[in-house]
Design an enzyme around this catalytic site. Structure first.
Site, PDB file in Angstrom:
ATOM      1  CE  LYS A  87      -4.584  -1.037   1.490  1.00  0.00           C
ATOM      2  NZ  LYS A  87      -4.554  -2.938   1.430  1.00  0.00           N
ATOM      3  CD  GLU A 109     -10.254   5.396   0.250  1.00  0.00           C
ATOM      4  OE1 GLU A 109      -9.737   6.820   0.404  1.00  0.00           O
ATOM      5  OE2 GLU A 109      -9.549   4.331   0.062  1.00  0.00           O
ATOM      6  CB  SER A 380      -0.479  -8.035  -1.577  1.00  0.00           C
ATOM      7  OG  SER A 380      -1.187  -8.818  -0.580  1.00  0.00           O
TER       8      SER A 380
END
Ligand SMILES: *Cc1c(COP(=O)(O)O)cnc(C)c1O
Length: 415
Positions: A87, A109, A380
């Site tokens: 991320k 968000e 990930s």
């Protein structure tokens, strides 16, 4: 790289009039700085990804899994990116872009809190004030991430509308943005939302497959036969696929959360899965046309996955298009198989994967004999954030791979 605003039937800019100036300004900045490297943006982004983010991440040969499955398994270690997941690639890119655009404030968000955490870190690193919108329900169940955001100096604004989860948090952030566009950039957390977000977030995440493609050629001596990545909104997925899309010999698998079942309860408006690519229909959500979990009236259904990061009723428009085109295969793995894969990688390779990533590993377990001689699996993120959930969910099940967890009960760990 290009600044597509639609992908076949999907994508677009389904936003209120008030947001159009912001979208147009962002499109212009994306084209100038990200695509054309104006003022050396891309060079600075790469340098910060290396020094702050810890890139490049390794493409690691997984010895035990390769032996078990009789195929060469390589793990793309995004769990080693600063913050513990892919991320940051996107958050850092967007916060830096906002600086180049002269913005003074960042909003974002967050659902499970992973994107909020990555954004808060990127803002602290680049000296930008940061406000995160998070549903009340999510705040209650993801407290450690709320603390991490606060500790990095971000404000966390509770969202009390609806069910108090990700969907409402996105709507609330868009509302803020509509009235603050001149000073504020909205850092969206996946390859979703109105154009240019899906293409821009993909380009920030494409560093995953740029590295993996080169590393595979070095280590395997050729391209891999298959690439596997889990898909929630689809940002690690598009990042892992982007530089392989034109390589026809490389099969791409987007592994969705099959949850507890693929069937839906129309009446209750509940889908016990998050498999929008496999089971969803076309509709519009958060500014884009894409595949969605919705009832026959077009109402968005409540989704489910044991992994919070995959628990989303929509998916990125480009991924939906690549599946329609049959370039990417949409597959899914249920909660049990993901948990099983979580324990296997932890015990056999010494890597605790995120529950999201465990879905890609679960697909490898179930279909290893169909994936060719060499497989790249995108890990990930790391699973430290999931330990609480894993212990609770594992003790409800009878999994071959699970360690004996009775010690937690004996010491009164609240289970
Ligand atoms: C958020 C998250 C995901 C899901 O998001 P995508 O946009 O689908 O990549 C997957 N893995 C990890 C570790 C995450 O934190």
């Amino acid at each position: 790289m290009s600044s597509e605003s639609t992908f076949g039937d999907y994508g677009g800019q389904y936003v209120p009039e008030a947001l159009m100036p912001a979208i147009e300004e962002l499109t212009d900045a994306y084209e100038r700085y990200v695509l054309d490297n104006e003022d050396g943006f891309v060079d600075e982004f790469r340098e910060r990804l290396a020094d702050f983010g810890g890139r490049p991440t390794p493409l690691q040969y997984a010895e035990q899994l390769s032996e078990r499955y009789d195929t060469d398994v390589y793990l793309k270690r995004e769990d080693l990116v600063h913050g513990g997941a892919h991320k940051l690639n996107n958050a850092l890119g967007q916060v830096l872009l906002a600086k180049y655009m002269g913005k003074e404030r960042i909003i974002a968000e967050t659902g499970a809190g992973q994107h909020g955490t990555a954004t808060a870190m990127a803002c602290a690193h680049l000296g930008m004030p940061c406000e995160i919108y998070m549903g009340e329900t999510d705040i209650a169940r993801q407290r450690p991430n709320v603390f991490r955001m606060r500790i990095n100096g971000a404000e966390v604004n509770p969202v009390t509308t609806g069910r108090g989860t990700l969907k409402e948090a996105i709507s609330e952030t868009m509302r803020d943005w509509a009235t603050t566009v001149e000073t504020t950039h909205y850092v969206i957390g996946s390859v979703v939302g109105p154009a240019p977000f899906p293409a821009m977030v993909r380009d920030f995440q494409a560093v995953i497959s740029e590295e993996a493609r080169e590393q595979a050629q070095e280590k395997i001596g050729s391209l891999p036969d298959s690439v596997l990545a889990c898909a929630g909104g689809g940002s690690n997925t598009m990042g892992a696929f982007a530089n392989f899309v034109d390589d026809e010999g490389v099969d791409l698998y987007a592994v969705e959360a099959g949850g507890s079942s693929l069937s839906v309860d129309e009446e209750k408006g509940v889908a016990p899965n998050s498999a929008s690519l496999s089971t969803g229909d076309e509709g519009v959500l958060h500014g884009a046309r894409t595949k969605l979990l919705q009832d026959s009236h077009g109402q968005i259904m409540e989704s489910h996955s044991v992994s919070a990061g995959l628990d989303y009723a929509g998916v990125g428009p480009e991924l939906a298009h690549l599946v329609d085109e049959k370039r990417v295969q949409a597959v899914n793995v249920d909660d049990d198989a993901a948990l099983d894969a979580f324990h296997r990688l932890s015990q056999e390779e010494g890597i605790i994967p995120a529950l999201e990533s465990s879905h890609a590993l679960g697909f490898l377990h179930e279909h290893h004999d169909e994936l060719g001689d060499s497989v790249v699996v995108n890990v990930s993120g790391r699973g430290d954030k999931d330990l609480e959930t894993v212990i609770e969910e594992t003790s409800k099940r009878d999994l071959d791979s699970a360690p004996d967890l009775s010690v937690f009960r004996e010491v009164g760990g609240g289970l």
